[in-house]
Design a protein around this motif. Structure first.
Motif, PDB file in Angstrom:
ATOM      1  N   ILE A  45       0.840  -1.199   0.000  1.00 33.72           N
ATOM      2  CA  ILE A  45       0.000   0.000   0.000  1.00 33.72           C
ATOM      3  C   ILE A  45       0.876   1.251   0.000  1.00 33.72           C
ATOM      4  O   ILE A  45       0.506   2.286   0.540  1.00 33.72           O
ATOM      5  N   GLY A  46       2.039   1.156  -0.642  1.00 35.13           N
ATOM      6  CA  GLY A  46       3.011   2.233  -0.570  1.00 35.13           C
ATOM      7  C   GLY A  46       3.069   3.163  -1.759  1.00 35.13           C
ATOM      8  O   GLY A  46       3.940   4.018  -1.830  1.00 35.13           O
ATOM      9  N   GLU A  47       2.138   3.053  -2.697  1.00 33.91           N
ATOM     10  CA  GLU A  47       2.187   3.895  -3.884  1.00 33.91           C
ATOM     11  C   GLU A  47       1.716   5.316  -3.570  1.00 33.91           C
ATOM     12  O   GLU A  47       0.853   5.531  -2.720  1.00 33.91           O
ATOM     13  N   ARG A  52      -6.090   5.866   1.044  1.00 41.23           N
ATOM     14  CA  ARG A  52      -5.982   5.117   2.290  1.00 41.23           C
ATOM     15  C   ARG A  52      -7.334   5.124   3.006  1.00 41.23           C
ATOM     16  O   ARG A  52      -7.965   6.185   3.138  1.00 41.23           O
ATOM     17  N   ASN A  53      -7.766   3.984   3.474  1.00 39.14           N
ATOM     18  CA  ASN A  53      -9.056   3.863   4.134  1.00 39.14           C
ATOM     19  C   ASN A  53      -9.080   4.597   5.465  1.00 39.14           C
ATOM     20  O   ASN A  53      -8.043   4.765   6.120  1.00 39.14           O
ATOM     21  N   TYR A  62      -5.531  10.573   0.691  1.00 33.84           N
ATOM     22  CA  TYR A  62      -4.628  10.074  -0.339  1.00 33.84           C
ATOM     23  C   TYR A  62      -3.200   9.995   0.204  1.00 33.84           C
ATOM     24  O   TYR A  62      -2.759  10.875   0.949  1.00 33.84           O
ATOM     25  N   HIS A  63      -2.490   8.938  -0.188  1.00 34.38           N
ATOM     26  CA  HIS A  63      -1.127   8.728   0.283  1.00 34.38           C
ATOM     27  C   HIS A  63      -0.209   9.760  -0.349  1.00 34.38           C
ATOM     28  O   HIS A  63      -0.097   9.847  -1.575  1.00 34.38           O
ATOM     29  N   THR A  64       0.480  10.515   0.489  1.00 39.17           N
ATOM     30  CA  THR A  64       1.215  11.694   0.042  1.00 39.17           C
ATOM     31  C   THR A  64       2.667  11.426  -0.349  1.00 39.17           C
ATOM     32  O   THR A  64       3.366  12.344  -0.773  1.00 39.17           O
ATOM     33  N   GLY A  65       3.110  10.211  -0.172  1.00 40.76           N
ATOM     34  CA  GLY A  65       4.479   9.867  -0.548  1.00 40.76           C
ATOM     35  C   GLY A  65       4.539   8.442  -1.052  1.00 40.76           C
ATOM     36  O   GLY A  65       3.573   7.932  -1.621  1.00 40.76           O
ATOM     37  N   ILE A  66       5.676   7.808  -0.855  1.00 42.78           N
ATOM     38  CA  ILE A  66       5.850   6.393  -1.178  1.00 42.78           C
ATOM     39  C   ILE A  66       6.475   5.692   0.021  1.00 42.78           C
ATOM     40  O   ILE A  66       7.249   6.296   0.764  1.00 42.78           O
ATOM     41  N   ASP A  67       6.097   4.440   0.221  1.00 41.84           N
ATOM     42  CA  ASP A  67       6.647   3.626   1.300  1.00 41.84           C
ATOM     43  C   ASP A  67       7.624   2.632   0.695  1.00 41.84           C
ATOM     44  O   ASP A  67       7.232   1.736  -0.061  1.00 41.84           O
ATOM     45  N   ILE A  68       8.894   2.787   1.038  1.00 40.30           N
ATOM     46  CA  ILE A  68       9.980   2.075   0.376  1.00 40.30           C
ATOM     47  C   ILE A  68      10.476   0.922   1.232  1.00 40.30           C
ATOM     48  O   ILE A  68      10.847   1.121   2.394  1.00 40.30           O
ATOM     49  N   LYS A  69      10.471  -0.260   0.672  1.00 42.76           N
ATOM     50  CA  LYS A  69      11.002  -1.420   1.384  1.00 42.76           C
ATOM     51  C   LYS A  69      12.515  -1.333   1.489  1.00 42.76           C
ATOM     52  O   LYS A  69      13.187  -0.765   0.616  1.00 42.76           O
ATOM     53  N   ARG A  70      13.063  -1.957   2.526  1.00 42.93           N
ATOM     54  CA  ARG A  70      14.524  -1.985   2.641  1.00 42.93           C
ATOM     55  C   ARG A  70      15.064  -2.808   1.478  1.00 42.93           C
ATOM     56  O   ARG A  70      14.487  -3.835   1.098  1.00 42.93           O
TER      57      ARG A  70
END
Length: 205
Positions: A45-47, A52-53, A62-70
């Motif tokens: 859910i990182g796009e 976002r619910n 709305y998601h304001t950034g990105i969630d980056i995996k290590r």
């Protein structure tokens, strides 16, 4: 300032070289291509722009950034870097919502980057930073066990407008600004306040 050439994907790929800690010895494992966004892996859910619910105390947004995996299996000291030269203007160190905000200036004007769900912060308020030295790291195993493995990533934003000034808080004395993370209820709001991080970096490489 040679800003365009100084912009780096190191914040997104998270490493100048992947490192493994063995006592006080740091052994480079492999170099990362920092000239492309192709190696970036986001959480499910990182796009950017994902709706976002609603959840308790937080409206749908709305998601304001990105969630980056290590980018590796390094759960000790996986570093995070600033994308380019800048100055730390806000620092928050309280648990899983630890955060840095950096102000940058290039030939197109000012912009701001935010790094959240981070640990091991290595910079001070008002300190100049460069893209070749870590500013923080991903949470390690002990921290994830404590705060929750949903934080096995870091949240990254690129703000078009200056972040929101905060009143002084004795419990967070270095936190001077916040983002618009929870006020983007429409796509118009999202584009008003934020750049798409991947598009932004691709355009400036």
């Amino acid at each position: 300032m040679n800003t365009v050439s100084n912009i780096s994907l190191s914040v997104l790929l998270s490493v100048f070289a992947l490192l493994r800690s063995e006592g006080n010895l740091f052994i480079p494992l492999q170099a990362i291509d920092r000239s492309s966004t192709n190696s970036i892996v986001l959480t499910d859910i990182g796009e950017f722009g994902l709706l976002r619910n609603e959840r308790p105390g937080i409206p749908a947004h709305y998601h304001t950034g990105i969630d980056i995996k290590r980018p590796s299996g390094n759960y000790i000291n996986e570093p995070i870097f600033s994308i380019m030269e800048g100055v730390i203007i806000s620092k928050r160190t309280d648990g899983p919502y630890a955060q840095l905000i950096i102000e940058h200036q290039d030939e197109r004007g000012k912009f701001w980057t935010l790094y959240e769900h981070i640990a091991g912060i290595e910079v001070e308020l008002y300190q100049p930073v460069t893209p070749d030295r870590p500013i923080a790291r991903f949470m390690n195993t002990m921290e994830l066990d404590k705060y929750g493995w949903q934080f096995d990533h870091f949240h990254f934003e690129v703000l078009k407008v200056a972040p929101i000034p905060l009143q002084k808080d004795r419990t967070k004395p270095e936190r001077h600004f916040s983002s618009y993370t929870l006020v983007c209820y429409t796509r118009e709001d999202l584009r008003k306040y934020f750049h798409h991080p991947l598009e932004f970096l691709s355009e400036r490489l």
